[in-house]
Design an enzyme around this catalytic site. Structure first.
Site, mmCIF file in Angstrom:
data_model
loop_
_atom_site.group_PDB
_atom_site.id
_atom_site.type_symbol
_atom_site.label_atom_id
_atom_site.label_comp_id
_atom_site.label_asym_id
_atom_site.label_seq_id
_atom_site.Cartn_x
_atom_site.Cartn_y
_atom_site.Cartn_z
ATOM 1 N N LYS A 147 -29.841 -37.627 -15.649
ATOM 2 C CA LYS A 147 -30.719 -37.212 -14.432
ATOM 3 C C LYS A 147 -30.918 -35.641 -13.570
ATOM 4 C CE LYS A 147 -34.399 -38.429 -10.329
ATOM 5 N NZ LYS A 147 -34.094 -37.082 -9.643
ATOM 6 N N ASN A 202 -30.563 -26.688 -15.668
ATOM 7 C CA ASN A 202 -31.933 -27.045 -15.618
ATOM 8 C C ASN A 202 -32.481 -25.332 -14.306
ATOM 9 O OD1 ASN A 202 -34.940 -27.616 -13.882
ATOM 10 N ND2 ASN A 202 -34.422 -29.508 -13.147
ATOM 11 N N CYS A 244 -37.162 -26.314 -13.766
ATOM 12 C CA CYS A 244 -38.316 -27.517 -13.109
ATOM 13 C C CYS A 244 -39.652 -26.964 -12.203
ATOM 14 C CB CYS A 244 -37.189 -28.015 -12.208
ATOM 15 S SG CYS A 244 -38.851 -29.587 -11.324
ATOM 16 N N GLY A 254 -38.447 -38.200 -23.568
ATOM 17 C CA GLY A 254 -38.288 -38.639 -22.115
ATOM 18 C C GLY A 254 -39.924 -39.697 -21.845
#
Length: 303
Positions: free
Chosen positions: A43, A122, A125, A262
């Protein structure tokens, strides 16, 4: 037969866990690895703890889910302990990190790179706070700065995870490559989108809007992989709506060297990894493919 290599890192098969699903602790990630995934992506986490958004943070919609968890995480120091416990013997461990500045990404890389095999940035997002996530990945210059800073600090391969919510994803992909990215992950969730509760006339999610994932976004993810493949020289990891071996084959043919799974775990369970591996090997035997390498980018050939 199923082995693949992504920027020098060997995977025993092309399947890995995508960031954001069952990646909060080592026990769940090890369960995914035992179920057939060759790698896991944690995560996304940041330098400091982040509580994220209040519940409800996810809602089911037709052919997928919308989520606005808000990148909640316990912070790098705490998450480092989970990374240490991931079973890396024969498996690949990837940390997904996020921040708002090049300095934050550099500090994160230095804190955790000893405990993983690769690092995924990331910068995509769609429901992150202002200054994070897609607000970086929608700007080619910011993307270049963040990737460059992370790469300058890293001794492990750096992957840039890109957003489809841009005018030209090729521009962003090339910027990431020019900044030193070793690979790209395409794509993060779409949106943001929303769902309204018609009984109370209010948005379902506390944040109102969230990122769309699941089967509905697969055609868009596939198109992005296909388009970017023709314009970069670094490996691509495909993600978005993958739930069976046919989906994996499509992504390989489009140009991906590996894929992440996912949302489909919610419907298929962790068994989805073992089933896809079995079905993929049967398909390859039937069609005469001896390796994953033979399949990468085949859809770009002349008819």
């Amino acid at each position: 037969m199923l082995r693949t290599n992504v920027c020098g890192v060997e995977f025993r098969n092309p399947l890995m866990l995508a960031a954001g699903v069952m990646g909060s602790n080592a026990s769940s990630m090890n369960w995914i690895l035992k179920s057939g995934a060759a790698g896991v992506v944690s995560k996304s986490f940041s330098l400091e703890p982040n509580p994220g958004y209040a519940n409800p943070t996810t809602v089911g919609v037709e052919c997928g889910i919308i989520n606005a968890i808000g990148l909640s995480n316990p912070g790098a120091e705490n998450f480092k302990e989970e990374l240490k416990r991931i079973d890396r013997k024969g498996n690949v461990s990837i940390a997904s990190i996020y921040g708002a500045t090049p300095e934050e990404f550099s500090k994160l890389v230095l804190k955790i790179e000893d405990y993983v095999d690769m690092i995924e940035l990331n910068i995509s997002c769609p429901h992150a706070m202002e200054g994070y996530g897609a607000s970086i990945g929608q700007d080619a210059n910011l993307t270049h700065k963040i990737v460059s800073a992370a790469k300058d600090s890293a001794n492990k391969p750096v992957i840039a995870k890109l957003t489809p919510n841009v005018t030209d994803i090729v521009e962003i992909a090339v910027a990431a490559q020019d900044a030193g990215a070793d690979a790209l992950t395409l794509i993060n969730s779409l949106g943001p989108g929303m769902k309204i509760n018609i009984d109370v006339a209010r948005p379902v999610l506390s944040n109102k809007f969230g990122g769309m994932s699941g089967k509905a976004i697969k055609p868009i993810a596939l198109r992005n992989v296909y388009t970017v493949y023709d314009n970069v020289d670094i490996p691509i990891i495909g993600v978005g709506g993958i739930s069976n071996f046919e989906d994996v084959v499509e992504f390989l043919f489009a140009g991906a060297r590996a894929v992440q799974i996912g949302t489909s775990i919610m419907d298929e369970g962790v068994e989805v990894f073992g089933k896809i591996n079995k079905d993929l090997e049967e398909f390859m035997n039937k069609k005469g493919y001896e390796s994953i390498d033979e399949m990468i980018g085949l859809a770009h050939g002349e008819l």
